[in-house]
Scaffold this active site. Sequence first.
Site, PDB file in Angstrom:
ATOM      1  N   LYS A  22       0.853  -1.202   0.000  1.00  0.00           N
ATOM      2  CA  LYS A  22       0.000   0.000   0.000  1.00  0.00           C
ATOM      3  C   LYS A  22       0.888   1.250   0.000  1.00  0.00           C
ATOM      4  CE  LYS A  22      -1.708   1.607   4.040  1.00  0.00           C
ATOM      5  NZ  LYS A  22      -1.383   3.026   4.316  1.00  0.00           N
ATOM      6  N   ASN A  23       1.879   1.274   0.893  1.00  0.00           N
ATOM      7  CA  ASN A  23       2.656   2.500   1.075  1.00  0.00           C
ATOM      8  C   ASN A  23       3.679   2.729  -0.032  1.00  0.00           C
ATOM      9  OD1 ASN A  23       1.129   2.973   3.272  1.00  0.00           O
ATOM     10  ND2 ASN A  23       2.682   2.417   4.785  1.00  0.00           N
ATOM     11  N   ARG A  94      -4.040  10.984   4.033  1.00  0.00           N
ATOM     12  CA  ARG A  94      -2.926  11.922   4.176  1.00  0.00           C
ATOM     13  C   ARG A  94      -1.915  11.803   3.057  1.00  0.00           C
ATOM     14  NH1 ARG A  94      -1.465  13.919   7.888  1.00  0.00           N
ATOM     15  NH2 ARG A  94       0.703  13.479   7.445  1.00  0.00           N
ATOM     16  N   ARG A 123       0.520  14.509  12.738  1.00  0.00           N
ATOM     17  CA  ARG A 123       0.982  14.248  11.367  1.00  0.00           C
ATOM     18  C   ARG A 123       1.225  15.534  10.567  1.00  0.00           C
ATOM     19  NH1 ARG A 123      -0.759   8.984  10.015  1.00  0.00           N
ATOM     20  NH2 ARG A 123       0.852   9.020   8.411  1.00  0.00           N
ATOM     21  N   PRO A 124       2.066  16.452  11.069  1.00  0.00           N
ATOM     22  CA  PRO A 124       2.332  17.685  10.311  1.00  0.00           C
ATOM     23  C   PRO A 124       3.013  17.378   8.978  1.00  0.00           C
ATOM     24  CG  PRO A 124       3.881  17.441  12.102  1.00  0.00           C
ATOM     25  CD  PRO A 124       2.875  16.350  12.276  1.00  0.00           C
ATOM     26  N   VAL A 125       3.057  18.374   8.104  1.00  0.00           N
ATOM     27  CA  VAL A 125       3.748  18.195   6.810  1.00  0.00           C
ATOM     28  C   VAL A 125       4.838  19.252   6.633  1.00  0.00           C
ATOM     29  CG1 VAL A 125       1.865  16.992   5.625  1.00  0.00           C
ATOM     30  CG2 VAL A 125       1.933  19.513   5.633  1.00  0.00           C
ATOM     31  N   ASP A 126       5.278  19.831   7.762  1.00  0.00           N
ATOM     32  CA  ASP A 126       6.283  20.899   7.689  1.00  0.00           C
ATOM     33  C   ASP A 126       7.566  20.455   6.982  1.00  0.00           C
ATOM     34  OD1 ASP A 126       6.420  19.232  10.039  1.00  0.00           O
ATOM     35  OD2 ASP A 126       8.106  20.451  10.668  1.00  0.00           O
ATOM     36  N   LEU A 127       7.947  19.191   7.161  1.00  0.00           N
ATOM     37  CA  LEU A 127       9.197  18.720   6.537  1.00  0.00           C
ATOM     38  C   LEU A 127       9.043  18.627   5.014  1.00  0.00           C
ATOM     39  CD1 LEU A 127      10.249  15.975   9.108  1.00  0.00           C
ATOM     40  CD2 LEU A 127      10.973  18.369   9.007  1.00  0.00           C
ATOM     41  N   ASP A 308       4.542   0.411  12.045  1.00  0.00           N
ATOM     42  CA  ASP A 308       3.302  -0.161  11.489  1.00  0.00           C
ATOM     43  C   ASP A 308       3.094  -1.608  11.903  1.00  0.00           C
ATOM     44  OD1 ASP A 308       3.443   1.598   8.288  1.00  0.00           O
ATOM     45  OD2 ASP A 308       2.986   2.242  10.320  1.00  0.00           O
ATOM     46  N   ILE A 330       7.792   6.773  16.974  1.00  0.00           N
ATOM     47  CA  ILE A 330       7.511   7.480  15.721  1.00  0.00           C
ATOM     48  C   ILE A 330       6.268   8.356  15.840  1.00  0.00           C
ATOM     49  CG2 ILE A 330       7.050   7.207  13.243  1.00  0.00           C
ATOM     50  CD1 ILE A 330       9.829   6.222  13.985  1.00  0.00           C
TER      51      ILE A 330
HETATM   52  C1  EPZ Z   1       4.437   6.787   6.255  1.00  0.00           C
HETATM   53  O1  EPZ Z   1       3.709   7.864   6.823  1.00  0.00           O
HETATM   54  C2  EPZ Z   1       3.462   5.631   6.165  1.00  0.00           C
HETATM   55  N1  EPZ Z   1       2.334   5.998   5.305  1.00  0.00           N
HETATM   56  C3  EPZ Z   1       2.942   5.283   7.562  1.00  0.00           C
HETATM   57  O2  EPZ Z   1       2.096   4.147   7.438  1.00  0.00           O
HETATM   58  C4  EPZ Z   1       4.132   4.911   8.435  1.00  0.00           C
HETATM   59  O3  EPZ Z   1       3.674   4.650   9.748  1.00  0.00           O
HETATM   60  C5  EPZ Z   1       5.137   6.078   8.459  1.00  0.00           C
HETATM   61  O4  EPZ Z   1       5.533   6.401   7.107  1.00  0.00           O
HETATM   62  C6  EPZ Z   1       6.387   5.740   9.254  1.00  0.00           C
HETATM   63  O5  EPZ Z   1       7.006   4.613   8.719  1.00  0.00           O
HETATM   64  C7  EPZ Z   1       2.511   5.976   3.959  1.00  0.00           C
HETATM   65  O6  EPZ Z   1       3.577   5.655   3.452  1.00  0.00           O
HETATM   66  C8  EPZ Z   1       1.324   6.341   3.139  1.00  0.00           C
HETATM   67  P1  EPZ Z   1       6.643  10.027   8.374  1.00  0.00           P
HETATM   68  P2  EPZ Z   1       4.367   9.346   6.838  1.00  0.00           P
HETATM   69  O7  EPZ Z   1       6.638  11.292   7.616  1.00  0.00           O
HETATM   70  O8  EPZ Z   1       5.189   9.535   5.646  1.00  0.00           O
HETATM   71  C9  EPZ Z   1       6.715  13.354  11.747  1.00  0.00           C
HETATM   72  C10 EPZ Z   1       0.176   2.869   7.726  1.00  0.00           C
HETATM   73  O9  EPZ Z   1      -0.291   2.339   8.736  1.00  0.00           O
HETATM   74  N2  EPZ Z   1       6.627  14.309  10.630  1.00  0.00           N
HETATM   75  O10 EPZ Z   1       7.783   9.057   8.210  1.00  0.00           O
HETATM   76  O11 EPZ Z   1       3.274  10.302   7.124  1.00  0.00           O
HETATM   77  C11 EPZ Z   1       5.464  12.513  11.886  1.00  0.00           C
HETATM   78  O12 EPZ Z   1       4.490  13.190  12.663  1.00  0.00           O
HETATM   79  C12 EPZ Z   1       0.713   4.283   7.794  1.00  0.00           C
HETATM   80  O13 EPZ Z   1       0.287   2.311   6.606  1.00  0.00           O
HETATM   81  C13 EPZ Z   1       6.774  15.665  10.882  1.00  0.00           C
HETATM   82  O14 EPZ Z   1       6.954  16.080  12.036  1.00  0.00           O
HETATM   83  O15 EPZ Z   1       5.292   9.232   8.124  1.00  0.00           O
HETATM   84  C14 EPZ Z   1       5.977  11.281  12.574  1.00  0.00           C
HETATM   85  O16 EPZ Z   1       6.077  11.520  13.959  1.00  0.00           O
HETATM   86  C15 EPZ Z   1       0.487   4.899   9.167  1.00  0.00           C
HETATM   87  N3  EPZ Z   1       6.705  16.546   9.861  1.00  0.00           N
HETATM   88  C16 EPZ Z   1       7.378  11.112  11.995  1.00  0.00           C
HETATM   89  O17 EPZ Z   1       7.726  12.379  11.437  1.00  0.00           O
HETATM   90  C17 EPZ Z   1       6.512  16.130   8.568  1.00  0.00           C
HETATM   91  O18 EPZ Z   1       6.473  16.976   7.655  1.00  0.00           O
HETATM   92  C18 EPZ Z   1       7.475  10.083  10.876  1.00  0.00           C
HETATM   93  O19 EPZ Z   1       6.473  10.384   9.937  1.00  0.00           O
HETATM   94  C19 EPZ Z   1       6.363  14.745   8.317  1.00  0.00           C
HETATM   95  C20 EPZ Z   1       6.430  13.854   9.361  1.00  0.00           C
END
Ligand code: EPZ
Length: 422
Positions: A22-23, A94, A123-127, A308, A330
């Site tokens: 999926k991811n 998201r 789940r911010p998107v600032d990064l 996950d 995480i």
């Molecule tokens: C991906 O989410 C996956 N989703 C998630 O799977 C997975 O849990 C996650 O990566 C971690 O492995 C998809 O690929 C669609 P991150 P993503 O950015 O990209 C923080 C599932 O169950 N963060 O690696 O959103 C965030 O809050 C889902 O299939 C910021 O602060 O995860 C988290 O604490 C759930 N700012 C950490 O980083 C940002 O701009 C890791 O998030 C982005 C993230």
Amino acid sequence: MDSILVSGGGELNGQIPIAGAKNACLTLMPATLLSEEPLTLTNAPRLSDIKTMTELLQSLGAEVTSLQDGQVLAMSSHDINNHTADYDIVRKMRASILVLGPMLARDGHAVVSLPGGCAIGARPVDLHLKALEALGAELELKDGYVHAKAPGGLKGGTVDFPLVSVGATENVLMAATLAKGTTVINNAAREPEIVDLADCLRKMGAQIDGDGTSTITVQGVDRLHGATHPVVTDRIELGTYMLAPAICGGEVELLGGRLNLVGAFCEKLDAAGISVEETDKGLKVARRNGRISAVDVVTEPFPGFPTDLQAQMMALLCTANGTSVLEEKIFENRFMHAPELIRMGAQIDVHGGTATVTGVDRLKGAPVMATDLRASVSLILAGLAAEGETVVSRVYHLDRGYEHVVGKLSGVGAKIERIKGQ
Ligand code: EPZ
């Protein structure tokens, strides 16, 4: 709303086919926006999240045709006539934010709704936004939308991620393929889904090195061409179903599974007393002998233990011999399955990001509620070995990430059925 009825007890034996990830699919699909030529994905999973991404791409003007019962996605982004990703779609999923980088790289402008939070965290998107700014994007937040511009096109730059982000790495990697010059991404995510995306982008003509390590280098090119690409096996579905024989006993072969997708996870299974053997068809899993041993788990970015699989591992450890400590590092709120497991007789203490699980002999079936995608399947796993019946409600969460759960588990002897909601 549908629910799932599980009657506990009985070993599981046989084979379970593992679908495409999926991811991976959710980031490979937006890559179609980077080229006017067709991009076809094979081994695509049949999931509601894929339908949502299809809807989003079609709303932008892309053609997405689902073939072979959804396992092939034939896409063409020849005519993108809308550059706005609406809140009503983005809020459902998201991963919609992943159209931002490709749209910006292709046409120099995009308007994408901020996704908002979800059950497991803010789940911010600032990064994502900071990384695109490092490539010259001009961003403005207005009315809950990101208004992005790159009038002269994106320029290669250096992206230094303060923390590992899968989605932000994917967004900027896609954008960098068409930026003028070289981009270096430091502290990049190393997940197999990143490598799969890079493999697909290279087939489209992108010049990418270092994917799978913490430093990815991209030489921008003028245009990308079409390609056909198989979606990598879903390591989270794989790990989830590896736990079925671990919890119930018996022996199950996970077709398509490979050890390199679940390395850290297998180390923990080994410590808990579960054998994993690589065969020419996949991974064969069985309990070595008797009761599972308690193990401690800390979730980390790949190649560490995947967040996950944390909920599913907790379901296993509820009946382990001893006390296990699970640290979720995480996401800030990813223990919502704990109160539901406690309803089944589990002994779990949650304090902040740490859950302490004291093993009990056996769980007891009960009505429980799914709260998020991975929590929902952990409750099904718990119900497979519990005494009596477990009814998991709100299984729409499940449909987001697991295709044919009832069929796959009943295929190895589980007593499980889906009950249509009123
Ligand atoms: C991906 O989410 C996956 N989703 C998630 O799977 C997975 O849990 C996650 O990566 C971690 O492995 C998809 O690929 C669609 P991150 P993503 O950015 O990209 C923080 C599932 O169950 N963060 O690696 O959103 C965030 O809050 C889902 O299939 C910021 O602060 O995860 C988290 O604490 C759930 N700012 C950490 O980083 C940002 O701009 C890791 O998030 C982005 C993230």
